[in-house]
Every structure is written in structure tokens, then in C-alpha cells.
Design an enzyme around this catalytic site. Sequence first.
Site, PDB file in Angstrom:
ATOM      1  N   HIS A 124       0.827  -1.202   0.000  1.00 29.88           N
ATOM      2  CA  HIS A 124       0.000   0.000   0.000  1.00 29.88           C
ATOM      3  C   HIS A 124       0.864   1.254   0.000  1.00 29.88           C
ATOM      4  O   HIS A 124       1.578   1.522   0.966  1.00 29.88           O
ATOM      5  CB  HIS A 124      -0.920  -0.005   1.238  1.00 29.88           C
ATOM      6  CG  HIS A 124      -1.735   1.253   1.371  1.00 29.88           C
ATOM      7  ND1 HIS A 124      -1.821   1.948   2.550  1.00 29.88           N
ATOM      8  CD2 HIS A 124      -2.477   1.936   0.468  1.00 29.88           C
ATOM      9  CE1 HIS A 124      -2.598   3.013   2.370  1.00 29.88           C
ATOM     10  NE2 HIS A 124      -3.002   3.026   1.120  1.00 29.88           N
ATOM     11  N   VAL A 135       5.752   2.428   1.779  1.00 26.96           N
ATOM     12  CA  VAL A 135       4.914   1.343   1.257  1.00 26.96           C
ATOM     13  C   VAL A 135       4.636   0.400   2.421  1.00 26.96           C
ATOM     14  O   VAL A 135       5.578  -0.158   3.003  1.00 26.96           O
ATOM     15  CB  VAL A 135       5.588   0.558   0.117  1.00 26.96           C
ATOM     16  CG1 VAL A 135       4.646  -0.525  -0.404  1.00 26.96           C
ATOM     17  CG2 VAL A 135       5.994   1.477  -1.015  1.00 26.96           C
ATOM     18  N   GLU A 136       3.376   0.240   2.777  1.00 31.33           N
ATOM     19  CA  GLU A 136       3.008  -0.700   3.826  1.00 31.33           C
ATOM     20  C   GLU A 136       2.962  -2.108   3.227  1.00 31.33           C
ATOM     21  O   GLU A 136       2.170  -2.375   2.327  1.00 31.33           O
ATOM     22  CB  GLU A 136       1.651  -0.348   4.428  1.00 31.33           C
ATOM     23  CG  GLU A 136       1.656   0.930   5.236  1.00 31.33           C
ATOM     24  CD  GLU A 136       0.295   1.258   5.807  1.00 31.33           C
ATOM     25  OE1 GLU A 136       0.162   1.308   7.044  1.00 31.33           O
ATOM     26  OE2 GLU A 136      -0.643   1.464   5.010  1.00 31.33           O
ATOM     27  N   ILE A 137       3.824  -2.974   3.712  1.00 30.29           N
ATOM     28  CA  ILE A 137       3.880  -4.357   3.251  1.00 30.29           C
ATOM     29  C   ILE A 137       3.082  -5.207   4.241  1.00 30.29           C
ATOM     30  O   ILE A 137       3.467  -5.324   5.410  1.00 30.29           O
ATOM     31  CB  ILE A 137       5.329  -4.861   3.170  1.00 30.29           C
ATOM     32  CG1 ILE A 137       6.175  -3.942   2.278  1.00 30.29           C
ATOM     33  CG2 ILE A 137       5.369  -6.306   2.685  1.00 30.29           C
ATOM     34  CD1 ILE A 137       5.748  -3.912   0.834  1.00 30.29           C
TER      35      ILE A 137
END
Length: 311
Positions: A124, A135-137
Amino acid sequence: MKKVAVVGFGVIGQSWARLFAKNGLEVTVSDVRDDLDKLISHINEDLPDDEQLTTAPLEEAVKDADLVQESGPEREQIKKDLYATMTQAAKDTTIFASSSSGIPSSVVAQDLPANVAARILIAHPFNPPELLPLVEIVPNEHTSEDVLNTVTDFYTQLGKVPVRLNREIPGFVINRLQWAIMKEASYLVKQGIVNPAQLDTAVRNSVGVRWASVGPFEAFHQGSDHGFRGLVDHVLSTFDSFETEATTFGDNSYTPVVDAVEESYGTTATEESKVARDRRLIAISDALTRADGNQRLAAVTETQNQADDEK
């Protein structure tokens, strides 16, 4: 990673595509929107000949992709249908990363075999992905460790700052924080305390600047001679008495806030305002990079390693 398919070409998909192309990746775009060719042509005008975007129908776009960056509509059934088609058409090594703002990858993977779900995750970004590093993993229960490591390295090489969440939660982390802030901001507008433009000005000139330097926990920890514990005891505990209300965005109770926002900024954001936003984001990012050098990324890596050790 050499070939990337961008599925869904809204503002997030467009920004991802530009970022991928500028980093030397072969990018194929798929979307059913009527103006896709016009958008692609406009973006390609600013890209060198060897970085041009191409388009293809969904199955063809993903068939040779090393990674699919899905940025489709935020609708569960649409995403499920997309993944059912994409995972059948793609290679059995293709990684599927969703730009979803709140729908966990377990939702779209729930009807797929475990070996396919192992290659699906959330990646995200924040708008625009070209400029905002995070970036949210977010893995689902089947996402493999190899896939997580591969995508973390991939986004890092693009200049992003991946932060891996320990487990799924709807909305992930930052959108949940944004939601909490937006609910209180809406309450203040509805009560006539401020209008949206006044609130935005206040945020930009206070916590907006602070949070670009340190996060909320560290900021509060630094705000007392006795650390976070001291601030809780002497300041934050008094905030429990603040009056507020539960705000929902799915009914007419939010209409006055929408009206107030449109009165402040018009019915849609102007291109001039977006250009000004991007100029400020670049300036902030450049300033932080000069101030910290490589320490920003090193600090994120150290934090992630600590989190992994605690699991």
C-alpha cells in the site's frame, strides 16, 4: 524484477507506472477505462523512448509479468474477480501486490489455492507513490517469507521505504490513523470551531512539520522531561475529558462537512493545487535527505529488524 503489470489506472496506478518506468522496468498497463490510450499517450510524452508504457488486455498484461501492481477499485468482489483471472493467466512465479487502501489480501485470496495466496500481499503506497516513500507491506497468513523479502528489496531499490506489518488489519496502519484524525477534524468543522481551510493551515504549520521529522510516539516521548510516561501522567490523561462524537461517512450526517470542504476548496481539487502539493513534497523530501543522508533508511531497517526479533 524486469517486467511489471499495472492493473488499474487511476491516480495511484498512473503514479506507480511512471515510477516503474523511470526505474528501467518494462511496464504494461491494463484497465477498461475509455480514456486509457489518451492517458498513456500523455504520460509517454514525458518518458524517454526506452521507458514507454504499453497497454494490453488483462490476461496478456500479466502473463509474463514478474510482479503485478494491482490498483483497481476498492470493491471486494471486483478485486476477487481480478485475482481469479490474473492468477490463472500469469506465471506460477508472479507476485501480486495490491495497492488496496483497506481491504486485506486474505479477502481476495480466500478462494485461491494456498500456493497462489503465498504470492499475494498488500503493498500500500501513499498518493502520489512517485513522491511519498512509504509502502506498507502486509502479508496474509499464506504469504511466503521469500515473497516478502523479494518485494521489500524491490521497493527499496525503487527508493521507497517499505514497512512490514506483523499481521493484517483492515485499513492497515496509516489509513487508520488518517481516519481517526479525519473523524475529529470533521467534528471540529461541524461544531463551527474552524472551517476546513483553517484546520488544514493549522495542521500544516504544526504536527504536519513535526511528523515529517519524528512520529507521534517519539514526539510525545520528547515532550516531557520524564518521557512518554510523564506526558501520559501529566498531560494526555486530561484529554480524556474532551467532548467529541462518532463520525460516519456513509450517511447524511457527513453532508455539512462535505459542503464546508467544497466551500473552502471547490468541488474538485485543481491541478494547480496538486502541482503545489508535489512541489512541497519534493522540497520536504529533499530537505530530509540532506539532513539525514542514508540514516533515514538505516533507521527504518533497524526498526524492522527489531520488530522481527520480537516476533
